[in-house]
Design a protein around this motif. Structure first.
Motif, PDB file in Angstrom:
ATOM      1  N   CYS A  73      19.935   9.447  10.161  1.00 18.55           N
ATOM      2  CA  CYS A  73      19.233   9.647   9.309  1.00 18.55           C
ATOM      3  C   CYS A  73      18.473   8.088   9.105  1.00 18.55           C
ATOM      4  CB  CYS A  73      19.987   9.376   7.607  1.00 18.55           C
ATOM      5  SG  CYS A  73      20.357   7.496   7.785  1.00 18.55           S
ATOM      6  N   HIS A  74      17.181   8.190   8.430  1.00 16.27           N
ATOM      7  CA  HIS A  74      16.639   6.148   8.692  1.00 16.27           C
ATOM      8  C   HIS A  74      17.016   5.890   7.316  1.00 16.27           C
ATOM      9  CE1 HIS A  74      13.514   3.483   9.644  1.00 16.27           C
ATOM     10  NE2 HIS A  74      13.164   3.698   8.446  1.00 16.27           N
ATOM     11  N   ASP A  75      17.892   5.235   6.837  1.00 14.56           N
ATOM     12  CA  ASP A  75      17.948   4.317   5.503  1.00 14.56           C
ATOM     13  C   ASP A  75      16.945   3.466   5.717  1.00 14.56           C
ATOM     14  OD1 ASP A  75      19.171   2.531   3.824  1.00 14.56           O
ATOM     15  OD2 ASP A  75      20.861   3.621   3.757  1.00 14.56           O
ATOM     16  N   LEU A  76      15.376   3.845   4.580  1.00 16.89           N
ATOM     17  CA  LEU A  76      15.032   2.884   4.286  1.00 16.89           C
ATOM     18  C   LEU A  76      15.273   1.655   3.301  1.00 16.89           C
ATOM     19  CD1 LEU A  76      13.049   5.393   3.026  1.00 16.89           C
ATOM     20  CD2 LEU A  76      12.249   3.869   4.485  1.00 16.89           C
ATOM     21  N   SER A  77      16.633   1.086   2.680  1.00 13.41           N
ATOM     22  CA  SER A  77      16.286   0.093   2.421  1.00 13.41           C
ATOM     23  C   SER A  77      17.404  -0.948   3.901  1.00 13.41           C
ATOM     24  CB  SER A  77      17.490  -0.157   1.357  1.00 13.41           C
ATOM     25  OG  SER A  77      17.007   0.526  -0.364  1.00 13.41           O
ATOM     26  N   LEU A  78      18.091  -0.438   4.028  1.00 11.24           N
ATOM     27  CA  LEU A  78      18.416  -0.839   5.404  1.00 11.24           C
ATOM     28  C   LEU A  78      17.487  -1.639   6.664  1.00 11.24           C
ATOM     29  CD1 LEU A  78      21.951   0.773   5.673  1.00 11.24           C
ATOM     30  CD2 LEU A  78      22.101  -1.484   4.159  1.00 11.24           C
ATOM     31  N   SER A  79      16.482  -1.064   6.931  1.00 10.01           N
ATOM     32  CA  SER A  79      15.220  -0.663   7.394  1.00 10.01           C
ATOM     33  C   SER A  79      15.204  -1.536   6.967  1.00 10.01           C
ATOM     34  CB  SER A  79      14.975   0.387   8.235  1.00 10.01           C
ATOM     35  OG  SER A  79      15.832   1.304   8.509  1.00 10.01           O
ATOM     36  N   ALA A  80      14.059  -2.136   5.293  1.00  5.01           N
ATOM     37  CA  ALA A  80      13.096  -3.128   4.779  1.00  5.01           C
ATOM     38  C   ALA A  80      13.872  -4.278   5.629  1.00  5.01           C
ATOM     39  CB  ALA A  80      13.227  -2.465   3.885  1.00  5.01           C
ATOM     40  N   ALA A  81      15.372  -4.615   4.681  1.00  4.16           N
ATOM     41  CA  ALA A  81      16.027  -5.879   5.155  1.00  4.16           C
ATOM     42  C   ALA A  81      15.847  -5.902   6.460  1.00  4.16           C
ATOM     43  CB  ALA A  81      17.404  -5.397   4.316  1.00  4.16           C
ATOM     44  N   ILE A  82      15.876  -5.721   7.583  1.00  6.39           N
ATOM     45  CA  ILE A  82      15.439  -5.541   8.610  1.00  6.39           C
ATOM     46  C   ILE A  82      14.743  -6.437   8.843  1.00  6.39           C
ATOM     47  CG2 ILE A  82      15.661  -5.782  11.193  1.00  6.39           C
ATOM     48  CD1 ILE A  82      18.787  -3.893  10.039  1.00  6.39           C
ATOM     49  N   LEU A  83      13.734  -5.221   8.932  1.00  7.46           N
ATOM     50  CA  LEU A  83      11.930  -5.917   8.391  1.00  7.46           C
ATOM     51  C   LEU A  83      10.982  -6.700   8.486  1.00  7.46           C
ATOM     52  CD1 LEU A  83      10.745  -1.797   9.271  1.00  7.46           C
ATOM     53  CD2 LEU A  83      11.284  -4.101  11.368  1.00  7.46           C
ATOM     54  N   ALA A  84      11.507  -7.247   7.218  1.00  3.86           N
ATOM     55  CA  ALA A  84      11.279  -7.769   6.157  1.00  3.86           C
ATOM     56  C   ALA A  84      11.629  -9.822   7.328  1.00  3.86           C
ATOM     57  CB  ALA A  84      11.854  -8.471   4.464  1.00  3.86           C
ATOM     58  N   HIS A  85      12.667 -10.240   7.855  1.00  4.25           N
ATOM     59  CA  HIS A  85      12.587 -11.137   7.768  1.00  4.25           C
ATOM     60  C   HIS A  85      12.521 -11.436   9.348  1.00  4.25           C
ATOM     61  CE1 HIS A  85      14.163 -12.440   4.451  1.00  4.25           C
ATOM     62  NE2 HIS A  85      15.434 -11.704   4.395  1.00  4.25           N
ATOM     63  N   SER A  86      12.185 -10.465  10.299  1.00  8.65           N
ATOM     64  CA  SER A  86      12.847 -10.087  11.348  1.00  8.65           C
ATOM     65  C   SER A  86      11.429 -10.659  12.228  1.00  8.65           C
ATOM     66  CB  SER A  86      13.002  -8.580  12.285  1.00  8.65           C
ATOM     67  OG  SER A  86      12.152  -8.729  13.325  1.00  8.65           O
ATOM     68  N   ALA A  87      11.800 -11.896  13.048  1.00  9.76           N
ATOM     69  CA  ALA A  87      10.648 -13.339  13.880  1.00  9.76           C
ATOM     70  C   ALA A  87       9.683 -11.121  15.120  1.00  9.76           C
ATOM     71  CB  ALA A  87      10.635 -13.295  14.643  1.00  9.76           C
ATOM     72  N   TYR A  88      10.473 -10.448  15.301  1.00 14.53           N
ATOM     73  CA  TYR A  88       9.924  -9.260  15.523  1.00 14.53           C
ATOM     74  C   TYR A  88       8.744  -8.428  15.271  1.00 14.53           C
ATOM     75  CZ  TYR A  88      13.280  -9.569  19.212  1.00 14.53           C
ATOM     76  OH  TYR A  88      14.374 -10.105  20.084  1.00 14.53           O
ATOM     77  N   ALA A 161      18.057   2.238  14.063  1.00 13.34           N
ATOM     78  CA  ALA A 161      18.794   3.490  14.416  1.00 13.34           C
ATOM     79  C   ALA A 161      20.431   2.951  14.314  1.00 13.34           C
ATOM     80  CB  ALA A 161      18.437   4.109  16.035  1.00 13.34           C
ATOM     81  N   ALA A 162      20.578   1.865  14.783  1.00 12.51           N
ATOM     82  CA  ALA A 162      21.820   1.596  15.150  1.00 12.51           C
ATOM     83  C   ALA A 162      22.501   1.262  13.111  1.00 12.51           C
ATOM     84  CB  ALA A 162      22.713   0.606  15.944  1.00 12.51           C
ATOM     85  N   GLU A 163      22.017   0.619  12.615  1.00 11.33           N
ATOM     86  CA  GLU A 163      21.979   0.004  11.266  1.00 11.33           C
ATOM     87  C   GLU A 163      21.750   2.000  10.990  1.00 11.33           C
ATOM     88  OE1 GLU A 163      22.215  -3.033   8.505  1.00 11.33           O
ATOM     89  OE2 GLU A 163      22.492  -2.659  10.571  1.00 11.33           O
ATOM     90  N   SER A 164      20.964   2.248  10.457  1.00  4.50           N
ATOM     91  CA  SER A 164      21.413   3.671   9.896  1.00  4.50           C
ATOM     92  C   SER A 164      22.157   4.630   9.978  1.00  4.50           C
ATOM     93  CB  SER A 164      20.349   4.754  10.538  1.00  4.50           C
ATOM     94  OG  SER A 164      18.853   4.239   9.321  1.00  4.50           O
ATOM     95  N   ALA A 165      22.866   4.730  11.726  1.00  2.21           N
ATOM     96  CA  ALA A 165      24.191   4.955  11.848  1.00  2.21           C
ATOM     97  C   ALA A 165      25.408   4.624  11.152  1.00  2.21           C
ATOM     98  CB  ALA A 165      23.672   5.706  12.998  1.00  2.21           C
ATOM     99  N   GLY A 166      25.409   3.235  11.331  1.00  2.00           N
ATOM    100  CA  GLY A 166      25.737   2.518  10.473  1.00  2.00           C
ATOM    101  C   GLY A 166      26.273   2.841   9.449  1.00  2.00           C
ATOM    102  N   SER A 167      25.217   3.441   7.897  1.00  4.41           N
ATOM    103  CA  SER A 167      25.464   3.083   6.710  1.00  4.41           C
ATOM    104  C   SER A 167      25.723   5.238   6.913  1.00  4.41           C
ATOM    105  CB  SER A 167      23.962   3.452   6.160  1.00  4.41           C
ATOM    106  OG  SER A 167      22.943   4.930   6.790  1.00  4.41           O
ATOM    107  N   LEU A 168      25.611   5.920   7.750  1.00  5.15           N
ATOM    108  CA  LEU A 168      27.078   7.123   8.051  1.00  5.15           C
ATOM    109  C   LEU A 168      28.406   7.122   7.654  1.00  5.15           C
ATOM    110  CD1 LEU A 168      23.809   9.358   9.820  1.00  5.15           C
ATOM    111  CD2 LEU A 168      24.257   9.075   7.398  1.00  5.15           C
ATOM    112  N   ILE A 169      28.554   6.205   9.179  1.00  6.19           N
ATOM    113  CA  ILE A 169      29.681   5.642   9.712  1.00  6.19           C
ATOM    114  C   ILE A 169      30.649   5.406   8.914  1.00  6.19           C
ATOM    115  CG2 ILE A 169      30.690   4.857  11.417  1.00  6.19           C
ATOM    116  CD1 ILE A 169      28.706   4.987  12.953  1.00  6.19           C
ATOM    117  N   ALA A 170      29.771   4.319   7.752  1.00  6.96           N
ATOM    118  CA  ALA A 170      30.889   3.575   7.153  1.00  6.96           C
ATOM    119  C   ALA A 170      30.939   5.046   5.467  1.00  6.96           C
ATOM    120  CB  ALA A 170      29.426   3.208   6.146  1.00  6.96           C
ATOM    121  N   ALA A 171      29.587   6.139   5.452  1.00  9.37           N
ATOM    122  CA  ALA A 171      29.993   7.059   4.343  1.00  9.37           C
ATOM    123  C   ALA A 171      31.519   8.250   4.988  1.00  9.37           C
ATOM    124  CB  ALA A 171      28.945   7.430   3.866  1.00  9.37           C
TER     125      ALA A 171
END
Length: 555
Positions: A73-88, A161-171
């Protein structure tokens, strides 16, 4: 290929196929929520898409209850939290178009697992509310574009991808639950505290210990659960403690100290894992904790209620495999120091890490074989304890491992100056707080001293951020790889499920015939995670693995 899941205004659900760039390749299909599980099962079996949704927590727990697992999956909220602050992505112009998941954000804690749905339906009522398919598809395109424009696109892609995989694993972990023997838990509570009382009364053994304290302190009306009353009683008895912390109380020889420490331990068991906890968190023989993926600013998971981030030693014996099954308990040995060696490319520290005990390797290299000194020095460098004994040992550590020490020292200096630091894959610190910024505008010597102290606090945070955050990335990659291996074992007809995670530790519940295969899987997954994050790095990530009947046997 992406498959978008979005709520419809009428309480229904939209499914829409998206291409690799996030643009629709078909019209959105409207479904009744009760038909969603069947539709997703068919698409998953046929196409194996990457599912896109605003939050995994909105959809996946109910899908699991309907017997539907998805691969990616691609979790948009979790990804947004990363991209909003990432120096990259700082030059990408990306701004989140959906609410970004935040540290310990209650909206992104997994909901209680619903009961098995009636007659195969997924939702009894409307689907979760939120933005429609156009908004979510636009957000996906913005995120993919920000990653594509980044000079570290490969690393960011892996992190999301790892963060979204983590969301599946947590559930999935919450859905499975840790096997828990409620009768054994009740027995140990009865043994330690006395039979379960009625109402708000103390259990008999705890009340007896309170009575002993009252006698020894000469305070017949003392409520030992009140810190204020307890401090007054201690002072009247000549115990001039400044707090009721155990380490401070142990400095005194008064006969009340030992029973007081025992009372505190018993009271802690009752409040943290007593009968109320058992009633609230264990059902149908399973403890189902509520996880928050990325709930700590470094990317570590958190939990809400249930104490999932620490199962105390007192109750670990109740975490018990079902008959004919075993718990496979694996934890990464000295993960953060090994991550530091890999991050810094410090070949000398990498060589020390090839020993199963990294601290012993460091001790042999330059601390005269004194493992305790080596550990104090290294942890002081990682966590910012650079005064006292750690400070005294720091010059020797720097001579041995200049690149590793330089990495954390630079992170600390950057933090003190209000700069951003970033993990290996691209999670960055949020900007300095208003308190930090205000403190740096000084006019007096006293204000400058206060500003320096606040700056050093942030430096200690950023010093550890790069190491702890990268360790969290390694752990999610480890679990994602392990998840795939366990799914393959289940496809062969074996029972094997991931049931618990704690920072650098996992627990798999497996039938006895699959236990050794699971032990091999967790080791192989750890090696794969190391190669994925640090290709070519000579750093090993060994595991301690135990196949046991109950969790306490592994500790």
């Amino acid at each position: 290929m992406y498959e978008l899941v979005a709520p419809a205004p009428d309480g229904g659900v939209f499914l829409q196929r998206l291409g690799r760039a996030g643009y629709p390749t078909s019209d959105a299909e409207a479904l009744d929520p009760t038909d969603l599980a069947v539709a997703i099962r068919g698409i998953e079996e046929r196409d194996r898409p990457r599912w896109v949704w605003q939050r995994t927590t909105d959809w996946y727990p109910a899908l699991l209850a309907a017997g539907v697992e998805v691969d990616r999956c691609h979790d948009l909220s979790l990804s947004a939290a990363i991209l909003a602050h990432s120096a990259y992505t700082q030059d990408s112009g990306y701004t989140p178009g959906v609410p970004a998941a935040g540290a310990v954000d209650a909206d992104h804690v997994l909901a209680r697992v619903p009961p098995p749905p009636h007659q195969g339906t997924l939702f009894e009522h409307d689907a979760p509310a939120g933005p429609g398919p156009d908004v979510l598809a636009s957000e996906l395109r913005d995120q993919l574009g920000a990653v594509a424009r980044s000079p570290q696109a490969k690393r960011l892609t892996l992190l999301l991808a790892a963060e979204s995989a983590g969301s599946l694993i947590a559930a999935e972990i919450q859905h499975a639950g840790v096997p828990w023997d409620a009768a054994a838990h009740n027995a140990l509570l009865t043994d330690r505290l006395g039979p379960r009382p009625t109402g708000f009364a103390r259990p008999s053994l705890l009340e007896a210990k309170a009575g002993e304290l009252r006698t020894l302190l000469g305070a017949p009306m003392l409520n030992p659960d009140s810190p204020q009353e307890l401090m007054r009683a201690l002072h009247r008895a000549g115990i001039e403690a400044r707090s009721t912390r155990a380490w401070e109380l142990r400095q005194y020889t008064h006969p009340a100290i030992a029973p007081l420490l025992e009372y505190k331990k018993m009271a802690r068991l009752l409040s943290a894992n007593g009968w109320a906890w058992l009633d609230a968190w264990v059902a149908d023989g399973r403890f189902r904790p509520e996880y928050v993926v990325g709930g700590v600013v470094t990317g570590r998971w958190a939990s809400r209620g249930g104490g999932a981030m620490q199962i105390p030693a007192d109750v670990r014996s109740a975490a018990r495999a079902l008959p004919g099954h075993r718990l496979v308990v694996a934890d990464a040995s000295q993960l953060e120091p090994r991550v530091l060696a890999a991050l810094a490319g410090d070949e000398a520290m990498a060589a020390a890490s090839r020993d199963r005990d990294l601290y012993a390797g460091i001790a042999a290299a330059g601390f005269g074989g004194d493992r305790a000194q080596a550990k104090v020095a290294l942890l002081g460098a990682i966590y910012g304890a650079t005064t006292g004994e750690s400070g005294r040992l720091m010059p020797q550590l720097t001579r041995l491992y200049p690149r590793a020490v330089a990495l954390v020292e630079q992170a600390a200096r950057d933090g003190e100056r209000g700069r951003t630091v970033t993990t290996h894959l691209g999670r960055s610190t949020p900007p300095p707080s208003e308190r930090w910024s205000a403190s740096q505008r000084t006019t007096t010597a006293e204000e400058q001293r206060r500003a320096d102290a606040i700056a050093r606090d942030r430096g200690r945070f950023t010093r550890n951020f790069v190491v702890q955050g990268t360790a969290a990335e390694w752990a999610e990659c480890w679990m994602a790889d392990l998840r795939g291996r366990l799914r393959r074992l289940r496809a062969e007809g074996l029972t094997a499920e991931l049931v618990y995670f704690l920072h650098d530790e996992v627990v798999v519940h497996a039938e006895e015939a699959a236990a050794e295969a699971c032990a091999t899987a967790v080791r192989d997954a750890a090696r794969a995670a190391g190669r994925l994050l640090f290709p070519g790095a000579p750093v090993e990530f060994p595991l301690s693995v135990a196949v046991v009947e109950s969790y306490d046997q592994a500790k």
